[in-house]
Design a protein around this motif. Structure first.
Motif, mmCIF file in Angstrom:
data_model
loop_
_atom_site.group_PDB
_atom_site.id
_atom_site.type_symbol
_atom_site.label_atom_id
_atom_site.label_comp_id
_atom_site.label_asym_id
_atom_site.label_seq_id
_atom_site.Cartn_x
_atom_site.Cartn_y
_atom_site.Cartn_z
ATOM 1 N N THR A 7 -50.700 2.650 25.271
ATOM 2 C CA THR A 7 -51.914 3.058 24.576
ATOM 3 C C THR A 7 -53.132 2.560 25.336
ATOM 4 O O THR A 7 -53.014 1.792 26.292
ATOM 5 N N LYS A 14 -54.010 6.164 30.557
ATOM 6 C CA LYS A 14 -52.705 6.127 29.873
ATOM 7 C C LYS A 14 -51.706 7.096 30.490
ATOM 8 O O LYS A 14 -50.565 6.748 30.737
ATOM 9 N N GLU A 110 -46.336 7.530 24.649
ATOM 10 C CA GLU A 110 -47.766 7.453 24.963
ATOM 11 C C GLU A 110 -48.549 7.937 23.752
ATOM 12 O O GLU A 110 -48.279 9.021 23.237
ATOM 13 N N SER A 111 -49.490 7.129 23.285
ATOM 14 C CA SER A 111 -50.291 7.520 22.120
ATOM 15 C C SER A 111 -51.673 6.896 22.187
ATOM 16 O O SER A 111 -51.797 5.672 22.296
ATOM 17 N N LEU A 114 -52.212 4.930 18.669
ATOM 18 C CA LEU A 114 -50.988 4.222 18.297
ATOM 19 C C LEU A 114 -51.150 3.405 17.015
ATOM 20 O O LEU A 114 -50.376 3.532 16.072
ATOM 21 N N GLN A 120 -47.024 1.835 16.100
ATOM 22 C CA GLN A 120 -46.567 0.584 16.736
ATOM 23 C C GLN A 120 -45.283 0.079 16.085
ATOM 24 O O GLN A 120 -44.518 -0.656 16.704
ATOM 25 N N LYS A 164 -57.374 -3.579 20.572
ATOM 26 C CA LYS A 164 -56.078 -3.071 21.057
ATOM 27 C C LYS A 164 -55.426 -4.091 21.992
ATOM 28 O O LYS A 164 -54.228 -4.331 21.917
#
Length: 198
Positions: A7, A14, A110-111, A114, A120, A164
């Motif tokens: 993320t 990313k 991949e986000s 997330l 998560q 993050k």
């Protein structure tokens, strides 16, 4: 099997990191792309969106993106409403995809959203791709043909990078200076040893 997520904010790189992981034989599920595919094709999502927004949300069998976007951006509660329809399907689709990767030691997701999507919880470790904000703006302007103002607005709408980074298990610095492969090799090595316990 160890499941990791990649993320980071807009323009962090990313997708590039995901490509590098795939080169290392770690398959990566792109949650953002799969969400778009499912929104267009999944009968459950289609039924719920039609119930919510009417038949016009799909025109000629295709998703009416302007209609959906205008609804999404008219109120914060609408975003939560649409996400509650789409995200559970993405979660289920990811689980099915993981089942098909049984021969892999590590797989990825991949986000961009997330944490916002609660994805998560579907992985063992999170890798945050970090880049200086000015570089992210340059990259996004070049990639999307967007103005600096538009990119800054999109950054402001996302979860803060520092937040993050604080929540992630690993950080890859993608500043155009530090080499990426050694950073990824180190993460993969840690994942495969006893040093990392999900």
């Amino acid at each position: 099997m160890i499941k990791i997520a990649v993320t980071g904010g807009i323009g962090s790189g990313k997708s590039y990191i995901s490509h590098l992981l795939e080169d290392m034989h770690i398959p990566v599920y792109n949650a953002d792309n799969e969400a778009k595919r499912l929104t267009a094709s999944d009968a459950g999502i289609r039924g719920e969106l039609i119930a919510l927004l009417g038949e016009d949300v799909y025109k000629g069998g295709l998703l009416n993106k302007p209609l959906l976007a205008s609804y999404l951006f008219s109120a914060p509660a609408h975003v939560l409403q649409i996400n509650s329809i789409i995200h559970p399907r993405v979660r289920k689709d990811f689980a099915a995809w993981v089942e098909r990767q049984q021969k892999c030691e590590i797989v990825g997701m991949e986000s961009a959203i997330l944490y916002e999507a609660g994805f998560q919880d579907t992985v063992d470790a999170v890798v945050m791709v970090y880049a200086p904000v000015d570089l992210r703006i340059q990259r996004a302007m070049y990639r999307d043909g967007a103005s600096e103002e538009q990119v800054r607005a999109r950054i402001a709408a996302q979860m803060d990078d520092e937040e993050k980074r604080r929540r992630a298990d690993f950080t890859v610095v993608n500043d155009g200076v530090q080499l990426l492969i050694p950073q990824l090799n180190k993460i993969v090595e840690q994942l495969k040893t006893e040093k990392f316990v999900p």
